[in-house]
Design a protein around this motif. Structure first.
Motif, PDB file in Angstrom:
ATOM      1  N   TYR A 195      20.614  16.430  81.998  1.00  0.00           N
ATOM      2  CA  TYR A 195      19.919  17.548  82.532  1.00  0.00           C
ATOM      3  C   TYR A 195      20.063  18.698  81.689  1.00  0.00           C
ATOM      4  CZ  TYR A 195      19.494  15.167  86.984  1.00  0.00           C
ATOM      5  OH  TYR A 195      19.245  14.140  87.989  1.00  0.00           O
ATOM      6  N   LEU A 196      19.127  19.317  81.257  1.00  0.00           N
ATOM      7  CA  LEU A 196      19.159  20.813  80.366  1.00  0.00           C
ATOM      8  C   LEU A 196      18.076  21.586  81.091  1.00  0.00           C
ATOM      9  CD1 LEU A 196      20.113  22.403  78.083  1.00  0.00           C
ATOM     10  CD2 LEU A 196      18.382  21.172  76.540  1.00  0.00           C
ATOM     11  N   ARG A 197      18.698  22.700  81.628  1.00  0.00           N
ATOM     12  CA  ARG A 197      17.892  23.676  82.131  1.00  0.00           C
ATOM     13  C   ARG A 197      17.883  24.965  81.123  1.00  0.00           C
ATOM     14  NH1 ARG A 197      17.518  26.198  88.299  1.00  0.00           N
ATOM     15  NH2 ARG A 197      16.843  28.315  87.760  1.00  0.00           N
TER      16      ARG A 197
ATOM     17  N   LEU B 289      16.484  12.229  79.340  1.00  0.00           N
ATOM     18  CA  LEU B 289      16.850  13.596  79.587  1.00  0.00           C
ATOM     19  C   LEU B 289      15.864  14.223  80.640  1.00  0.00           C
ATOM     20  CD1 LEU B 289      18.157  16.317  79.037  1.00  0.00           C
ATOM     21  CD2 LEU B 289      16.629  16.687  77.178  1.00  0.00           C
ATOM     22  N   HIS B 290      16.134  14.959  81.605  1.00  0.00           N
ATOM     23  CA  HIS B 290      15.272  16.069  82.494  1.00  0.00           C
ATOM     24  C   HIS B 290      15.603  17.469  81.734  1.00  0.00           C
ATOM     25  CE1 HIS B 290      14.392  13.153  85.768  1.00  0.00           C
ATOM     26  NE2 HIS B 290      15.648  12.616  85.468  1.00  0.00           N
ATOM     27  N   LEU B 291      14.548  17.684  81.182  1.00  0.00           N
ATOM     28  CA  LEU B 291      14.420  19.050  80.523  1.00  0.00           C
ATOM     29  C   LEU B 291      13.561  20.147  81.418  1.00  0.00           C
ATOM     30  CD1 LEU B 291      14.864  21.215  78.377  1.00  0.00           C
ATOM     31  CD2 LEU B 291      12.971  20.119  77.068  1.00  0.00           C
ATOM     32  N   LEU B 292      14.363  21.070  82.054  1.00  0.00           N
ATOM     33  CA  LEU B 292      13.668  21.815  82.928  1.00  0.00           C
ATOM     34  C   LEU B 292      13.431  23.303  82.420  1.00  0.00           C
ATOM     35  CD1 LEU B 292      15.785  19.897  84.522  1.00  0.00           C
ATOM     36  CD2 LEU B 292      15.015  21.341  86.465  1.00  0.00           C
ATOM     37  N   MET B 293      12.362  23.700  82.344  1.00  0.00           N
ATOM     38  CA  MET B 293      12.072  25.267  81.707  1.00  0.00           C
ATOM     39  C   MET B 293      11.462  26.225  82.794  1.00  0.00           C
ATOM     40  SD  MET B 293      10.788  24.000  77.858  1.00  0.00           S
ATOM     41  CE  MET B 293      11.109  25.578  77.070  1.00  0.00           C
ATOM     42  N   TYR B 294      12.239  27.142  82.982  1.00  0.00           N
ATOM     43  CA  TYR B 294      11.637  28.144  83.951  1.00  0.00           C
ATOM     44  C   TYR B 294      11.141  29.551  83.290  1.00  0.00           C
ATOM     45  CZ  TYR B 294      13.647  25.563  87.684  1.00  0.00           C
ATOM     46  OH  TYR B 294      14.145  24.804  88.752  1.00  0.00           O
ATOM     47  N   PHE B 295       9.948  29.817  83.151  1.00  0.00           N
ATOM     48  CA  PHE B 295       9.346  31.140  82.374  1.00  0.00           C
ATOM     49  C   PHE B 295       9.066  32.350  83.530  1.00  0.00           C
ATOM     50  CE2 PHE B 295       8.560  27.451  79.807  1.00  0.00           C
ATOM     51  CZ  PHE B 295       8.405  27.994  78.523  1.00  0.00           C
ATOM     52  N   TYR B 296       9.721  33.518  83.019  1.00  0.00           N
ATOM     53  CA  TYR B 296       9.291  34.632  83.533  1.00  0.00           C
ATOM     54  C   TYR B 296       8.909  35.558  82.818  1.00  0.00           C
ATOM     55  CZ  TYR B 296      11.602  32.170  87.722  1.00  0.00           C
ATOM     56  OH  TYR B 296      12.051  31.216  88.562  1.00  0.00           O
ATOM     57  N   VAL B 297       7.985  35.422  82.103  1.00  0.00           N
ATOM     58  CA  VAL B 297       7.402  36.494  80.955  1.00  0.00           C
ATOM     59  C   VAL B 297       6.058  36.906  81.508  1.00  0.00           C
ATOM     60  CG1 VAL B 297       8.728  35.281  79.275  1.00  0.00           C
ATOM     61  CG2 VAL B 297       6.434  34.437  79.735  1.00  0.00           C
ATOM     62  N   LEU B 298       5.640  37.959  80.750  1.00  0.00           N
ATOM     63  CA  LEU B 298       4.275  38.694  81.130  1.00  0.00           C
ATOM     64  C   LEU B 298       3.159  38.596  80.299  1.00  0.00           C
ATOM     65  CD1 LEU B 298       5.924  42.104  81.963  1.00  0.00           C
ATOM     66  CD2 LEU B 298       5.589  40.300  83.794  1.00  0.00           C
ATOM     67  N   ASN B 299       3.110  38.490  79.108  1.00  0.00           N
ATOM     68  CA  ASN B 299       2.129  38.425  78.296  1.00  0.00           C
ATOM     69  C   ASN B 299       1.715  37.250  77.450  1.00  0.00           C
ATOM     70  OD1 ASN B 299       1.868  41.139  79.041  1.00  0.00           O
ATOM     71  ND2 ASN B 299       3.248  41.735  77.447  1.00  0.00           N
ATOM     72  N   ASP B 300       0.947  36.985  76.947  1.00  0.00           N
ATOM     73  CA  ASP B 300       0.529  35.500  76.143  1.00  0.00           C
ATOM     74  C   ASP B 300       1.388  35.694  74.858  1.00  0.00           C
ATOM     75  OD1 ASP B 300      -1.202  34.811  77.842  1.00  0.00           O
ATOM     76  OD2 ASP B 300      -2.872  35.092  76.898  1.00  0.00           O
ATOM     77  N   GLU B 301       1.478  36.806  74.445  1.00  0.00           N
ATOM     78  CA  GLU B 301       2.345  36.802  72.950  1.00  0.00           C
ATOM     79  C   GLU B 301       3.976  36.319  73.458  1.00  0.00           C
ATOM     80  OE1 GLU B 301       1.902  41.180  74.453  1.00  0.00           O
ATOM     81  OE2 GLU B 301       0.847  39.434  74.031  1.00  0.00           O
ATOM     82  N   ASN B 302       4.247  36.400  74.491  1.00  0.00           N
ATOM     83  CA  ASN B 302       5.613  36.031  74.972  1.00  0.00           C
ATOM     84  C   ASN B 302       5.802  34.352  74.775  1.00  0.00           C
ATOM     85  OD1 ASN B 302       5.642  38.431  77.389  1.00  0.00           O
ATOM     86  ND2 ASN B 302       6.404  38.645  75.443  1.00  0.00           N
TER      87      ASN B 302
END
Length: 459
Positions: free
Chosen positions: A280-282, A315-328
């Motif tokens: 697991y990789l978060r 592998l379980h790769l978990l990605m949590y996104f808390y961003v606002l704009n497309d450029e991010n």
């Protein structure tokens, strides 16, 4: 002789233990189908009583319960009830202090005047640290949002000199009060655990002022045992500090970090032959914390992701996104990424969704909070076609047509175990009413399914 009352927690726990035995014998009896439940219960209780008396004698009482059974009773009780039950008699008190009952303990540290959760009494905390600290193996410390509570947590850590912990978890129930502390104070307290444990296997220290020197101590003292490290939102840690842990703790197979700590060098270290396969990789991508640290988003190379995929194919790769704009999102999804779980906590554009479908073939779970006002029909169809392991989808404020949703369900079929779509964001179509659409989706995924409804709140 003192004994627990008929309604005491101890006796209730005893009944749970006994009825568990009864249920086990009940399930094995073929004659039970011809008897009433009351007759079956009486018969098995009589059998259990006779066996119990044969093994332990006829003079058994609450004061002479075997240690094995009394230990089971204590395991069912909350900590305060344990302390009260220990006052029953000398035998109960002696059993209460057995080492096996103190291997796992949860310290709840709170400000009694303002906290919403009940803290562990100070007298009990003191007793545990004085009499049972050497027995502790699995420790959780929950702290509310007050600086004083965080200081108490540091005092507890500093007292764990004689214990050899296997797991340690620090949790903030409100705002991260540990960050209010003098960093040196926290690091010094944590060092006591890292130096004296020697067999720490699991460590969770989210939202704390831990630093690279602390991680160096952790790696040096627990390099053969550490398997899980969770340290989200720890701004005083550098990527180099994480690499030290990855290089030395080769049994590490579960890691949770911020994106600011993720580098090509770290993935290279985790992909070496001598390192255990990662399970697991978060990765947490939180724009607010990045801006506070004046951090510029970077990209991970295609070669690093490929090396990790080859080394740890499951592998379980978990990605949590808390961003606002497309450029991010510019640094992400321009090459194949072994992401299995994607969570978008803010609005996501059609372009990002399109890249997810092209470059995340191992995707198993997708959660999108919002995508603006443009339908994502084509993007979802592409994800369904290319992500053959996809089994869970949740769509919040996302625009999708009824026809596209039905097509999406047909492509995924019965592998789609979870599907969450709100009725309010579904684009209506003349040739598809809601009932017809739900029936077709249900038929495709092999179980009854319906749209979710957003609750209406009234004053």
């Amino acid at each position: 002789m003192d004994h627990p009352g008929s309604g005491s927690p101890a006796k209730k726990a005893m009944l749970v233990h006994v009825t568990g035995h009864v249920k086990g014998s009940w399930a094995m009896s073929k004659e039970s189908q011809k008897e009433s439940k009351k007759e079956i219960l009486h018969r098995h209780m009589d059998t259990f009583t006779k066996q119990f008396q044969q093994q332990y004698g006829n003079n058994l009482s609450w004061a002479t319960l075997p240690v094995l059974i009394l230990t089971k009773i204590y395991e069912y009780l909350p900590i305060l009830d344990k302390a009260h039950a220990a006052k029953t008699c000398r035998h109960w008190n002696q059993t209460y202090h057995l080492p096996e009952l103190w291997r796992k303990f949860e310290f709840n540290i709170s400000n009694c005047d303002t906290s919403y959760f009940k803290g562990t009494p100070k007298s009990l905390v003191k007793q545990v640290l004085m009499e049972h600290s050497q027995h502790l193996r699995y420790v959780t410390i929950k702290v509310d949002g007050h600086r004083q509570s965080a200081e108490t947590a540091c005092d507890i850590l500093s007292s764990l000199v004689k214990c050899s912990l296997k797991t340690l978890e620090l949790m903030s129930t409100a705002k991260p009060s540990c960050k209010m502390l003098n960093p040196d104070q926290f690091v010094s307290a944590l060092a006591v655990v890292f130096v004296n444990s020697g067999s720490l296997s699991s460590l969770a220290i989210d939202e704390t002022p831990v630093d690279d020197s602390s991680l160096a101590l952790l790696a040096k003292g627990n390099q053969d045992t550490l398997t899980m490290l969770r340290m989200d939102s720890c701004p005083r840690v550098s990527p180099e500090g994480i690499i030290v842990v990855a290089d030395q703790c080769r049994q590490l197979h579960e890691l949770c970090i911020d994106y600011t700590h993720l580098t090509d060098e770290l993935l290279t270290s985790l992909s070496r032959d001598e390192h255990v396969k990662l399970k697991y990789l978060r990765i947490n991508i939180v724009l607010k914390e990045m801006l506070a640290a004046n951090y510029q988003l970077h990209s991970i190379s295609k070669e690093s992701w490929l090396a990790l995929s080859r080394h740890s194919p499951k592998l379980h790769l978990l990605m949590y996104f808390y961003v606002l704009n497309d450029e991010n999102f510019d640094p992400f999804f321009h090459c194949e990424v072994p992401a299995t779980h994607l969570f978008f906590g803010r609005s996501v554009s059609k372009d990002v969704m399109n890249r997810v479908g092209r470059y995340c073939p191992k995707l198993q779970e997708l959660v999108v909070s919002a995508n603006g006002h443009d339908p994502i029909d084509e993007e979802l169809i592409q994800i369904a076609n290319k992500c053959h392991n996809l089994e869970s989808v949740g769509l919040g404020e996302c625009q999708i047509s009824s026809q596209a949703l039905v097509h999406f369900a047909k492509i995924c079929g019965k592998r789609l175990k979870q599907l969450f779509v709100c009725e309010e964001v579904l684009i209506p179509e003349d040739n598809y009413d809601l009932d017809q659409m739900s029936e077709e989706v249900s038929e495709s995924i092999g179980r009854p399914w319906s749209l979710e409804f957003m609750p209406c709140w009234f004053d």
